[in-house]
Design a protein around this motif. Structure first.
Motif: not given
Length: 852
Positions: A724-725, A802-809, A819-821, A841-843
């Motif tokens: 994901r980077a 990297g870090i992520g966020f999720r929202y459960d529907l 994501g970071f290289k 340079h993050s994605v």
């Protein structure tokens, strides 16, 4: 940059503001906020989450690092917003009058119910978490529950106590102490089984008992043994048996840390009018299997009008029988003359449900009054057909590796029991329009890509072969044959394509959580509609070729270069390439190799592909249901393409072309062997924390009629479900630095790890690390940076974190990952770590559901 700085500063200020909240702000005087639970067992502190789950009160939830976000959000809420509003306006007549003139008295009154005064406080209360106030009664119950927990694990002399230790005026922690004593072990184990049939069956299965002499006493083992016995009995003809028919007598009198156990099963007890009667448990056989093929509440009042008997199955219909008998009976595992067995009922239900032509089936058993011994059952299976025709439409918003944004519309028609053999025919069409900044888009329009397609799928609930397969793949494995055909056409997507596909597939489930799939034939024909667009789409190839041409002042020919000496597509790019490869223009050996490589890639990506493959896929999982977060999934696949066509070509003595390859339908077909291994493991760390790991390895080796693998069967790296980077297709091959557009190769390694945790409510967070890359191996690519030669090339595995966020529907999860290289193999060794580890340079990835 100024905008980013402002956002970061605002984020820091918000964090400081929330951190400044007083944790005990809502704790009443004389009460204590629970900050920590400690459990000391035999003078040693423990961390076992199962033990802590026995407690009735737990401290407020925390994020990573111990920050109590939900408690602080709750503390931000005004407990009495109505009073605050009244004090500010209604109890201040002048202010109320001024605002009423500006708005109106009615609007001012409504202001008190607005989000500004009430809604935001309700949000903080519902999203936040109230302080956990120490409740002595609950603490006593927790202490008693700990005692019961250890008692049920064989510590019959256990003692528990607790102390509440103040930390400050309004904070305290609770320390629970447990003294277990020595555990009791099972000593003599006996049985008292009244019914002779049960006693005989028990003795046949006693070697599988969970209760063994010398084993520590555990109540859970007693319950598991009850369930084991019940399952065994009910699968061997004991129809009326239930788990509560098993009881135990435990004797510890005059025993030191030992317990005698007597397993007791009394005779069957039942109610007969006003009295209770008993009789020995009996073994029951099935005397008849009656199948009602069109049952409904309305039909139940009608008379049977059509019936037939097939292989000892009785089929009944309230109207005309619409099914070939074998189509139904193949799904029935309850047979005449066999013993009653629960597993046959379950298997029958699964198979019938899998046909997808009936609603969930209903199976009942009745005592056969014709049997004077009263040991026979009639199985009655009620089937309610689904509608023969069903029509469905869907509208989707999509994001893929090709399209940044897409809108898709599809419609499908399902025809059930199409040939009266429980077959299902699905016909579907789809249209998609989308946008992609990576495509050739001279007009600058937003919706610059489109696709439409038609698919046909026929599902037959059995293995279609000219010979019987019951001994190899019995019907208990729920086999099926699927035939598919499809056509799709893409416009303004790369070179534009027409894609024809077809497959003849067998599916079955060797075990409950195992699946097997064989594509006997898998056909794909890809036709590129606009190969002349290659250098418009793959701009990196054009820039490299154009740069070489300008170094040789190429050429002074009209129509080959523009006024800026740039190659004109397609006349200039084709002319320059041919002149170089024909040695018409003398160039350096390095430039010759570069032009040759560019032309090889152009030929490979613009050539039409014909693939005739066969493959086998095996999948095994231990996942029990959607809530199971401790499981693994293993998937292996092997595919062979082109070998059958080569055998046919040799047998027919076909001539090879000038490239030394066979052609089918005037096309050089692809020949390769491909294998993949995918392993996913999840660990439930409790408190809604999950650690997930994925490993993947895939390789496709061309041979015979091919020296490369088709683009549609190759691998890429990067994207929301990979590393994901990096953006899709922008990583690798090897250490090349993704110099081409849409980089692909024929070998891939990928490893990912993700720690998931709850933030608040349905919002969850993740910390992840993705490693992997793609390489060329045993094909026609000669670039050392792109090829995998030995294990030393593993140093080119890229790492993104990297870090992520999720929202459960509930029905799906919306996912954002940043994501970071972290380790970039595109740079020289010694200069790869954290070279581009920054926001610039993050994605940012958007995805639906979890990546693995």
């Amino acid at each position: 940059m100024r905008k980013n700085s402002t956002k970061i500063a605002a984020f820091i200020l918000i964090a400081i503001f929330i951190s400044a909240c007083n944790a005990v702000k809502r704790v009443p005087n004389g009460k204590k906020l629970l900050t920590k639970n400690e459990i000391i067992v035999n003078d040693k502190p423990i961390k076992d989450e199962n033990i802590f789950n026995q407690l009735y009160q737990k401290p407020n939830s925390t994020l990573i690092g111990g920050y109590k976000l939900r408690l602080n959000l709750y503390n931000l809420a005004n407990p009495n917003p109505d009073s605050t509003f009244a004090a500010k306006f209604k109890n201040n007549p002048k202010k109320y009058e001024r605002l009423s003139k500006l708005l109106s008295a009615k609007q001012v009154d409504r202001l008190g119910q607005s989000f500004l005064y009430k809604g935001i406080n309700d949000f903080f209360k519902t999203t936040g978490e109230p302080p956990v106030i120490i409740d002595t009664s609950k603490t006593k119950k927790s202490s008693m529950r700990l005692k019961y927990h250890y008692f049920h694990n064989g510590y019959f002399n256990v003692k528990t106590a607790f102390t509440i230790d103040s930390i400050s005026a309004k904070k305290a922690k609770i320390r629970y102490t447990v003294t277990t004593g020595q555990p009791y072990l099972l000593d003599t184990i006996t049985t008292s089984i009244s019914s002779p049939d049960l006693d005989s069956l028990y003795n046949k299965s006693v070697e599988n008992t969970l209760l063994k002499t010398g084993k520590q006493y555990r109540t859970s083992d007693l319950e598991d043994e009850k369930n084991r016995i019940t399952t065994y009995f009910r699968n061997h003809g004991i129809y009326y048996f239930q788990s509560n028919n098993v009881t135990y007598d435990i004797d510890t009198i005059n025993k030191k840390n030992k317990a005698n156990l007597d397993l007791i099963i009394k005779d069957y007890s039942y109610q007969d009018k006003d009295s209770t009667r008993t009789m020995p448990f009996k073994i029951y056989k099935i005397s008849d299997v009656n199948i009602y093929t069109d049952y409904s509440a309305a039909n139940a009042k009608l008379q049977i009008t059509d019936s037939t008997t097939y292989k000892n199955f009785n089929l009944y219909s309230y109207k005309k029988l619409k099914y070939k008998p074998y189509a139904i009976t193949d799904a029935i595992f309850i047979t005449k003359g066999s013993l009653f067995a629960d597993f046959k009922t379950t298997l029958t239900t699964r198979y019938l449900n899998n046909l997808k032509i009936f609603n969930y089936p209903s199976i009942h058993y009745e005592l056969d009054k014709r049997d004077s011994t009263a040991q026979s059952l009639i199985a009655k299976i009620y089937l309610t057909p689904r509608k023969k025709y069903s029509f469905q439409t869907t509208l989707d918003v999509t994001h893929s590796n090709i399209q940044d944004f897409g809108i898709g519309f599809s419609l499908s028609e399902t025809i059930r029991n199409v040939f009266n053999g429980a077959e299902t025919l699905e016909i579907s069409g789809r249209v998609n329009v989308g946008s992609s900044q990576d495509l050739a888009n001279p007009n600058g329009t937003f919706f610059n890509a489109s696709e439409y397609g038609l698919d046909i799928k026929l599902n037959v609930p059995r293995i279609l072969m000219p010979f019987g397969t019951e001994k190899i793949i019995p019907k208990s494995m729920i086999p099926s044959t699927i035939m598919t055909a499809g056509f799709a056409k893409q416009r303004n997507i790369g070179l534009d394509k027409e894609n024809f596909t077809g497959a003849f597939t067998y599916n079955w489930t060797p075990k409950r959580n195992n699946t097997a799939r064989v594509d006997l034939l898998n056909i794909q024909y890809v036709r590129n509609l606009n190969p002349q667009n290659y250098f418009k789409v793959y701009r990196s190839s054009y820039n490299a070729l154009n740069s070489i041409s300008q170094g040789y002042n190429y050429p002074q020919k009209p129509g080959f270069v523009d006024s800026n000496d740039n190659l004109i597509i397609e006349s200039g790019t084709t002319g320059f390439t041919q002149d170089v490869l024909n040695n018409t223009i003398p160039v350096s050996s390095n430039d010759y190799q570069s032009v040759e490589s560019i032309e090889e890639r152009r030929m490979r990506l613009t050539e039409n592909d014909f693939i005739l493959a066969s493959n086998y896929t095996f999948t095994k999982t231990t996942k029990k249901d959607l809530l199971d977060n401790t499981f693994y999934l293993f998937k292996a696949k092997i595919e062979s393409a082109g070998s059958l066509l080569t055998l046919i070509s040799k047998a027919a003595d076909l001539q090879k072309n000038t490239n030394g390859n066979y052609r089918i339908f005037n096309l050089e077909y692809s020949e390769y062997i491909k294998t993949e291994f995918d392993y996913i493991k999840h660990w439930d760390l409790t408190k809604e924390k999950v650690l997930a790991v994925r490993t993947f390895f895939g390789i496709a080796i061309p041979f015979g009629n091919s020296n490369y693998v088709p683009f549609s069967r190759s691998y890429y790296s990067g994207g929301s479900n990979d590393n994901r980077a990096w953006q899709p297709y922008s990583l690798g091959p090897g250490s090349t630095g993704a110099v081409n557009d849409f980089n692909e190769a024929n070998m891939k390694i990928a490893l990912s790890a993700e720690f998931r945790y709850k933030i608040l409510g349905k919002l969850k967070g993740a910390i992840f690390a993705d490693a992997g890359n793609i390489w060329n191996v045993l094909d026609n690519v000669t670039d050392d940076k792109a090829t995998f030669k030995n294990f030393s090339d593993l140093k080119d595995i890229a790492l993104g974190t990297g870090i992520g966020f999720r929202y459960d529907l509930s029905f799906f999860v919306i996912r954002f990952d940043l994501g970071f290289k972290t380790y970039n193999p595109a740079y020289e060794l010694g200069n790869r770590w954290f070279k581009e580890y920054n926001f610039g340079h993050s994605v940012l990835n958007f995805g639906i559901n979890y990546p693995f």
